[in-house]
Design an enzyme around this catalytic site. Sequence first.
Site, PDB file in Angstrom:
ATOM      1  N   HIS A  90       0.872  -1.167   0.000  1.00 40.72           N
ATOM      2  CA  HIS A  90       0.000   0.000   0.000  1.00 40.72           C
ATOM      3  C   HIS A  90       0.907   1.215   0.000  1.00 40.72           C
ATOM      4  O   HIS A  90       1.727   1.379   0.900  1.00 40.72           O
ATOM      5  CB  HIS A  90      -0.888   0.005   1.248  1.00 40.72           C
ATOM      6  CG  HIS A  90      -1.799   1.184   1.280  1.00 40.72           C
ATOM      7  ND1 HIS A  90      -3.113   1.124   0.847  1.00 40.72           N
ATOM      8  CD2 HIS A  90      -1.590   2.467   1.643  1.00 40.72           C
ATOM      9  CE1 HIS A  90      -3.664   2.311   0.972  1.00 40.72           C
ATOM     10  NE2 HIS A  90      -2.769   3.158   1.456  1.00 40.72           N
ATOM     11  N   CYS A  91       0.794   2.044  -1.032  1.00 43.07           N
ATOM     12  CA  CYS A  91       1.698   3.176  -1.153  1.00 43.07           C
ATOM     13  C   CYS A  91       1.000   4.464  -0.737  1.00 43.07           C
ATOM     14  O   CYS A  91       0.087   4.928  -1.435  1.00 43.07           O
ATOM     15  CB  CYS A  91       2.188   3.294  -2.590  1.00 43.07           C
ATOM     16  SG  CYS A  91       3.439   4.573  -2.798  1.00 43.07           S
ATOM     17  N   PRO A  92       1.366   5.075   0.401  1.00 44.92           N
ATOM     18  CA  PRO A  92       0.704   6.320   0.793  1.00 44.92           C
ATOM     19  C   PRO A  92       1.040   7.484  -0.135  1.00 44.92           C
ATOM     20  O   PRO A  92       0.246   8.409  -0.277  1.00 44.92           O
ATOM     21  CB  PRO A  92       1.220   6.570   2.208  1.00 44.92           C
ATOM     22  CG  PRO A  92       2.438   5.747   2.347  1.00 44.92           C
ATOM     23  CD  PRO A  92       2.357   4.629   1.366  1.00 44.92           C
TER      24      PRO A  92
END
Lengths: 385, 172
Positions: free
Chosen positions: A168-170
């Site tokens: 999950h890439c913020p």
Amino acid sequence: MSVMVARKKVVRKWEKLPGRNTFCCDGRIMMARQKGIFYLTLFLILGTCALFFAFECRYLAVQLSPAIPVFAAVLFLFAMATLLRTSFSDPGVIPRALPDEAAFIEMEIEATNGTVPQGQRPPPRIKNFQINNQIVKLKYCYTCKIFRPPRASHCSICDNCVERFDHHCPWVGNCVGKRNYRYFYLFILSLSLLTIYIFTFNIVYVALKSLKIGFLNTLKETPGTYPSMVLICFFTLWSVVGLTGFHTFLVALNQTTNEDIKGSWTGKNRVQNPYSHGNVVKNCCEVLCGPLPPSVLDRRGILQQEESTAQEESCPRGPSAQEPTAAQGPGGQAEESSAQQKDGSLPHLTAVPVPSLSNAEMPEEKQLTSGELPVPSQDAGQAEH
Amino acid sequence: MATEVHSLQELRRSASLATKVFVQRDYSDGTTCQFQTKFPPELESRIERHLFEETVKTLNGFYAEAEKIGGSSYLEGCLACTTAYFIFLCMETHYEKVLKKISKYIQEQNEKIYAPRGLLLTDPLERGMRVMILSKAQIEISIYEDRCSSGSSSSGSSSSSSGGGGGGVGGR
């Protein structure tokens, strides 16, 4: 004589999807809930490029070549396009099991495990499959009530199972999975090139100007831009270029970040990666240029709800006035057309409430919405990042 | 009392489910989309084994075609990359084209083979490509009678959908 007025309120499926995503543009855009860091990414890229185009490009275009800003613009547009594609598309979310499917799977699990005596912890729900002569375990997801396909993982931030889950890439404000991994890779690649390009031409600009008017005078002319640009470029360079290198390594071996972190395919007694073709070129081609599956979420499909309101008070219809007519889960065109045909061909049927049918529907709807609520005790153990 | 089978859409709407048979995915070939060709025992009395197996094998073939990694998919991928994927705004991907073929095939199979045997095959796309469902549809004659008599009668049809509590109306 009562006059029935049927008001159609068009509800699209994205409004009822479980999970912690935000949807924009009537379901066309899908992102994670926390978007703050994504706005920071946008600000950094747009800000740095704006400064570059405003200050240095004019000088460099005249002194060296007009191709410099043109190439920078192409890189910038490509990076922005891939960033927006990564952030706004469905990463490959697996829709949750509807109650009938969940019940069937529960039955199957009980059949294999047998009844567990009270107080004892039930055995982990795992199915073993053989893929390319390697045994791969499929885990059961308690939130989505499915056995996750190989390489899928449950994102605890978005509360969805994602196929070929990478991470999950913020910075991008979304999960990176099967459907948007290539956009993510091209984004970090083009961003690295853009950063290197801007950094190089910053130095060239400072060097050229210093030759003419001296180094200190150059810094005096535009005091704000150089330190910020050089700092941003320098730090972005090391992080983004490093990340690009890491993902190039993963692509070459056809691995995901999730598998790499968990060490799924490394170590002596571990299974070798069964998804790798053994050839770097083939792996790259499959990951970056392979066929792109469409989203199975059907966000913009219509969930029709008719609200029939009687104009005269003497017709008590009760709570069953609402008649959900279409499918609850992700449905195809056939579902929509069947609902529409029903409305067109049998008007009086739709106007009449169907008590037991709507009651039968209600529990299903309730079950879907209760799926939205996080189940902390189960999730904490099972949710994988 | 004519037992007419009306259109497939009416069948979906009026279907009452005694049981649903779930055909799960077969992961032995990796993450490619394939369904198990093993014949479910619940269908023993309903449909011939070879018809079912042929349907599943054809569907598996379609999915394999959609996910085929070869010259044309690379070309599509590279072309899309050079246009920063804007080309997908006007063009359908190969995968989407094959999925359309698949839904046409499923509809055709339902009309020719499954509906006459009182079964309904759902498109796996509706369930996130996880499972294919064969639902046993029962055509209720009372619906048509009651509908003609008065407006207050759908309770006739709904009382027969008692199995729908867990599953909902057919085709889901």
